[in-house]
Design an enzyme around this catalytic site. Structure first.
Site, short mmCIF file in Angstrom:
data_model
loop_
_atom_site.label_atom_id
_atom_site.label_comp_id
_atom_site.label_asym_id
_atom_site.label_seq_id
_atom_site.Cartn_x
_atom_site.Cartn_y
_atom_site.Cartn_z
N TYR A 53 0.85 -1.19 0.00
CA TYR A 53 0.00 0.00 0.00
C TYR A 53 0.88 1.24 0.00
CZ TYR A 53 -4.06 -2.95 1.02
OH TYR A 53 -5.06 -3.90 0.96
N HIS A 128 -1.42 -12.03 0.20
CA HIS A 128 -2.24 -11.03 -0.48
C HIS A 128 -2.96 -11.58 -1.71
CE1 HIS A 128 -2.34 -6.38 -1.04
NE2 HIS A 128 -3.49 -6.92 -1.32
N SER A 208 -13.07 -3.62 -0.20
CA SER A 208 -13.92 -2.76 -1.03
C SER A 208 -15.40 -3.05 -0.75
CB SER A 208 -13.60 -2.96 -2.52
OG SER A 208 -14.11 -1.92 -3.31
N PRO A 209 -15.81 -3.03 0.52
CA PRO A 209 -17.17 -3.45 0.87
C PRO A 209 -18.27 -2.49 0.45
CG PRO A 209 -16.07 -2.54 2.79
CD PRO A 209 -15.03 -2.63 1.71
N LEU A 210 -17.89 -1.29 0.01
CA LEU A 210 -18.90 -0.30 -0.37
C LEU A 210 -19.08 -0.21 -1.88
CD1 LEU A 210 -17.98 2.48 2.21
CD2 LEU A 210 -19.83 0.80 2.34
N GLY A 211 -18.59 -1.21 -2.59
CA GLY A 211 -18.76 -1.22 -4.04
C GLY A 211 -20.22 -1.11 -4.44
#
Length: 294
Positions: A53, A128, A208-211
């Site tokens: 990151y 990863h 990315s849970p708010l996709g």
């Protein structure tokens, strides 16, 4: 704040995905540290990072170092914070991502991550992404060696299939504690992996849970954001953000789920953390499900 468990360790039901604090379009360090501190103030005790990151070439570990500094300068107790990091991916500085999951690389990467995080042992270390050039058993075997050496306390895997979860479990046993795959209102390809994780007692950490609700940091500045969904309609009725509704929906999917939404501003993670207080009704969940199917 409500809590869930990762291998018996109690953590906040919502974590902080720290990637946006270090990659392209990242905030300055003052705001980045303020975002991490806001997460802690809101009761977040789980922070997700990775050695990859970063933005520019030569910045490996930028996010890990940032988190270590933020924790060191926080005014409160940080002894219960679980920082999970990952190894096996790289960023050459051109905006792309590489995959290197050889045992030698993973062991060196984990040791370097522990030094950057200033810990004797990494609380949760995740592979990863599977490397197509390396047999899966060899990559996972490196995690077994790291566990045996005491470099890491627990292991996780990311971006995996059900077969890879089963093979990793056979190699790592109880040392495997989590699966981190992309999962959101817009991306539900990992339903099978979520079910298997729950069956095996593994935490499932959607990235990315708010996709479909908010643009992911991976999408870039022009990525699409939905503006009128069932999530927005439920949010309007509740007087909360659609992001909170999406996270509450994820929490309702399974007790194994611990979402790790990204944030680059204090207000964002404060809002996300509040999702643990939002109990969706059966009718609301049905409305959201019908909206997804529609």
């Amino acid at each position: 704040m409500r809590y869930r468990t990762i291998a018996g360790t109690t953590v906040s039901a919502i974590g902080l995905g720290a990637m946006p604090l270090s990659i392209e379009h990242r905030p300055d360090e003052r705001r980045a540290v303020a975002t991490i501190h806001a997460a802690l103030d809101a009761g977040v005790t789980f922070i997700d990072t990775a050695d990859s990151y970063h933005w520019h070439a030569g910045e490996v570990g930028h996010n890990e170092l940032l988190i270590a500094r933020a924790l060191a300068h926080y005014g409160g107790d940080t002894s219960d914070i679980l920082v999970a990091t990952k190894g096996g991916r790289g960023r050459p500085g051109d905006g792309g991502w590489t995959v290197t999951a050889t045992p030698a690389h993973l062991k060196q990467a984990a040791e370097a991550s522990a030094k950057r995080l200033a810990v004797d042992a990494i609380g949760l270390y995740q592979l990863h992404k599977p490397d197509p050039a390396v047999p899966w058993a060899e990559s996972v075997g490196a995690l077994r060696e790291l566990l045996d050496a005491g470099t890491i306390r627990a292991a996780g895997i990311s971006n995996v299939t059900t077969d890879q979860i089963r093979e990793a479990r056979a190699i790592l046993g109880d040392g495997l504690v989590s699966v981190q795959n992309q999962y959101s209102p817009a991306v539900r390809d990992s339903e099978a992996e979520l079910r298997l994780s729950a069956e095996l007692g593994l935490a499932f950490l959607p990235w990315s849970p708010l996709g479909g609700i908010s643009r992911s940091s991976l999408d870039g500045p022009s990525g699409p954001t939905s503006v009128s969904t069932a999530f927005h309609r439920v949010a309007d009725g509740r007087g909360v953000s659609p992001q909170q509704v999406a996270l509450a929906w994820l929490l309702a999917r399974s007790p194994a789920v611990i979402p790790v939404p990204g944030a680059s501003r204090p207000a964002s993670i404060t809002d996300s953390a509040a999702a643990t207080d939002l109990e969706l009704s059966t009718e609301e969940l049905t409305q959201l499900e019908d909206g997804l199917l529609g």
